[in-house]
Design an enzyme around this catalytic site. Structure first.
Site, PDB file in Angstrom:
ATOM      1  N   LYS A 323       0.958  -1.200  -0.246  1.00 53.47           N
ATOM      2  CA  LYS A 323       0.231  -0.100   0.205  1.00 53.47           C
ATOM      3  C   LYS A 323       0.709   1.680  -0.593  1.00 53.47           C
ATOM      4  O   LYS A 323       2.183   1.044   0.572  1.00 53.47           O
ATOM      5  CB  LYS A 323      -0.843  -0.392   1.150  1.00 53.47           C
ATOM      6  CG  LYS A 323      -1.767  -1.228   0.476  1.00 53.47           C
ATOM      7  CD  LYS A 323      -3.181  -0.771   1.785  1.00 53.47           C
ATOM      8  CE  LYS A 323      -3.854  -1.889   1.556  1.00 53.47           C
ATOM      9  NZ  LYS A 323      -5.707  -2.238   2.768  1.00 53.47           N
ATOM     10  N   ARG A 358      -3.251 -10.082   4.983  1.00 56.55           N
ATOM     11  CA  ARG A 358      -3.601 -10.239   3.654  1.00 56.55           C
ATOM     12  C   ARG A 358      -2.481  -9.514   3.085  1.00 56.55           C
ATOM     13  O   ARG A 358      -2.209  -8.895   2.948  1.00 56.55           O
ATOM     14  CB  ARG A 358      -4.743  -9.662   3.584  1.00 56.55           C
ATOM     15  CG  ARG A 358      -5.692  -9.842   2.253  1.00 56.55           C
ATOM     16  CD  ARG A 358      -6.545  -8.308   2.643  1.00 56.55           C
ATOM     17  NE  ARG A 358      -7.279  -8.436   0.737  1.00 56.55           N
ATOM     18  CZ  ARG A 358      -6.764  -7.726  -0.505  1.00 56.55           C
ATOM     19  NH1 ARG A 358      -5.970  -7.025   0.099  1.00 56.55           N
ATOM     20  NH2 ARG A 358      -7.926  -8.374  -1.414  1.00 56.55           N
TER      21      ARG A 358
HETATM   22  N1  HH2 Z   1      -7.649  -3.808   1.021  1.00 52.73           N
HETATM   23  C1  HH2 Z   1      -7.631  -4.576  -0.086  1.00 52.73           C
HETATM   24  C2  HH2 Z   1      -8.535  -5.002  -0.267  1.00 52.73           C
HETATM   25  N2  HH2 Z   1      -9.512  -5.721   0.444  1.00 52.73           N
HETATM   26  N3  HH2 Z   1     -10.106  -6.736   2.367  1.00 52.73           N
HETATM   27  C3  HH2 Z   1      -9.612  -6.272   3.938  1.00 52.73           C
HETATM   28  N4  HH2 Z   1      -9.908  -6.784   5.097  1.00 52.73           N
HETATM   29  N5  HH2 Z   1      -8.416  -5.960   4.319  1.00 52.73           N
HETATM   30  C4  HH2 Z   1      -7.627  -4.341   3.470  1.00 52.73           C
HETATM   31  O1  HH2 Z   1      -7.041  -3.963   4.024  1.00 52.73           O
HETATM   32  C5  HH2 Z   1      -7.982  -5.034   2.065  1.00 52.73           C
HETATM   33  C6  HH2 Z   1      -9.350  -5.521   1.708  1.00 52.73           C
HETATM   34  C7  HH2 Z   1      -6.709  -3.542  -0.675  1.00 52.73           C
HETATM   35  O2  HH2 Z   1      -6.214  -4.164  -1.933  1.00 52.73           O
HETATM   36  P1  HH2 Z   1      -5.748  -5.180  -2.774  1.00 52.73           P
HETATM   37  O3  HH2 Z   1      -6.616  -5.893  -2.934  1.00 52.73           O
HETATM   38  O4  HH2 Z   1      -4.786  -5.325  -3.189  1.00 52.73           O
HETATM   39  O5  HH2 Z   1      -6.103  -3.884  -4.528  1.00 52.73           O
HETATM   40  P2  HH2 Z   1      -7.671  -3.387  -4.895  1.00 52.73           P
HETATM   41  O6  HH2 Z   1      -8.429  -3.014  -3.935  1.00 52.73           O
HETATM   42  O7  HH2 Z   1      -7.115  -2.290  -6.014  1.00 52.73           O
HETATM   43  O8  HH2 Z   1      -7.809  -4.631  -5.692  1.00 52.73           O
END
Ligand code: HH2
Length: 378
Positions: A323, A358
């Site tokens: 992030k 995660r």
């Molecule tokens: N962060 C993201 C997505 N889902 N779920 C939980 N529980 N906690 C988090 O911190 C979290 C999450 C964002 O990361 P990512 O899936 O890599 O990116 P994007 O939302 O752009 O798909």
């Protein structure tokens, strides 16, 4: 939108443990109590009994034993308020000390009490912030990556069909289902423990029917009025994440007076709303929502004080991987190149109370959390 103010459960105070290292020997703990009917009256009663205390934004901050806190509340507000507080403060201190509870759902057990678990990220999206497009449009390729995450040591694979990066636009429900369900189904058939990352009840329901055993809801039940009742009818773990605002606008000048206190109270009340809607308390996981309506400083403070969230008595999940705050701290601009910083963040989270991390870079993170586990049990 769930109206948290209306739930009767929200009237019961919340207790956040900031430090309880002396408490097993009946020593004092550093506590913060919110939701009291008259915080000042309780603080005055505590001060009269010799405790150091202050009221900040309606929360009583105090260093005292649970017994003295409950007694002072009884003197200030009466027996009923003291009784309501007693169970909460004892549970908060116990949760702070105890290993996180296991999650037993859908015929499988996630052993949070034994070690820090690693959740591998599998985004089947064209636009996720660090891996957008990598596993999109070809379910076979996505499934192959999911299996590779498991080979690398992931305990759970989190399948998401909608980016929640800052500025992201919502994805139509049918499109999200089309992205997610075939991948969940194929991974579940391979006996992978699958989580679905969605804020939509229908997507959660279909993904669970396809074999997911965890619903990861970045809105913590506030994004879809049907989410809590849907989850209540399913044998799944439910991740309640904190988010301020919504992805399209959440990074426009987020402000908190006390980010740790506000995130804690929000998660505590959201968990109570979920339970009031029928979600099993033992299925709930809480997540401070790193990067969701927070500045870098807010994220760092939440990681620094992560252990406080253990007072809720539920496994804490942290998603810091790649992030932007890691970019800001390290100067690494390209998200996919923030591997070492992300592993560092996962190790810090593990050492400060996370039960599940995660991450995108599973093999590297598994090594780091095994070291954190070994230090914790040495
Ligand atoms: N962060 C993201 C997505 N889902 N779920 C939980 N529980 N906690 C988090 O911190 C979290 C999450 C964002 O990361 P990512 O899936 O890599 O990116 P994007 O939302 O752009 O798909």
């Amino acid at each position: 939108m769930v109206d948290r103010e209306q739930t009767p459960a929200a009237a019961v105070p919340l207790v956040r443990v900031r430090d309880a290292r002396l408490t097993p020997d009946d020593g004092p703990a550093r506590l913060v109590v919110s939701g009291l009917r008259s915080p000042q009256a309780v603080a005055d009663a505590l001060a009269t009994a010799g405790a150091r205390t202050a009221v900040v934004a309606g929360r009583v901050h105090v260093v005292t034993t649970s017994t003295r806190l409950v007694d002072a509340t009884g003197r200030a507000l009466g027996r009923a308020d003291a009784d309501a507080l007693r169970g909460v403060v004892d549970a908060a201190v116990a949760g702070w000390h105890a290993p996180p509870p296991d999650l037993v759902v859908g015929g499988c057990r996630l052993p949070c009490s034994e070690r820090v678990l690693v959740m591998g990220v599998l985004n089947v999206t064209p636009d996720s912030f660090s891996d957008g497009g990598s596993w999109f449009g070809d379910p076979d390729l996505a499934v192959e990556h999911g299996l590779a995450l498991v080979d690398a040591g992931a305990d759970v694979v989190d399948v998401g069909g909608e980016s929640t990066r800052p500025g992201a636009e919502p994805v139509p429900r049918d499109e999200e289902l089309e992205r997610v369900v075939p991948v969940v189904s194929a991974l579940a058939k391979e006996r992978v423990t699958v989580s679905v990352d969605t804020r939509h009840a229908t997507v959660a329901e279909d993904a669970v029917a396809a074999g997911a055993v965890m619903v990861n809801d970045v809105t913590g039940g506030a994004g879809d009025p049907d989410m809590l009742t849907t989850v209540a009818g399913l044998d799944v773990a439910y991740v309640i994440m904190h988010m301020r605002g919504e992805p399209r606008t959440m990074q426009e000048d987020p402000r908190y007076d006390d980010v740790v206190a506000e995130v804690f109270d929000h998660l505590g009340n959201a968990a109570r709303s979920a339970v009031a809607a029928g979600v099993a308390p033992e299925h709930i996981v809480v997540d401070p929502g790193i990067g969701f309506g927070k500045t870098s400083t807010h994220n760092l403070l939440l990681l620094r004080h992560l252990r406080d969230l253990r007072s809720l008595g539920r496994p804490v999940l942290v998603g810091a991987s790649r992030k932007s705050f890691i970019g800001r701290v390290t100067g690494v601009e390209v998200a996919a190149e923030r591997v070492a910083g992300s592993v560092g963040a996962a190790a810090v989270a593990a050492a400060r109370g996370a039960a599940i991390v995660r991450v995108h870079d599973v093999a590297e993170t598994v090594q780091a959390v095994r070291v954190a586990d070994a230090v914790a049990s040495a």
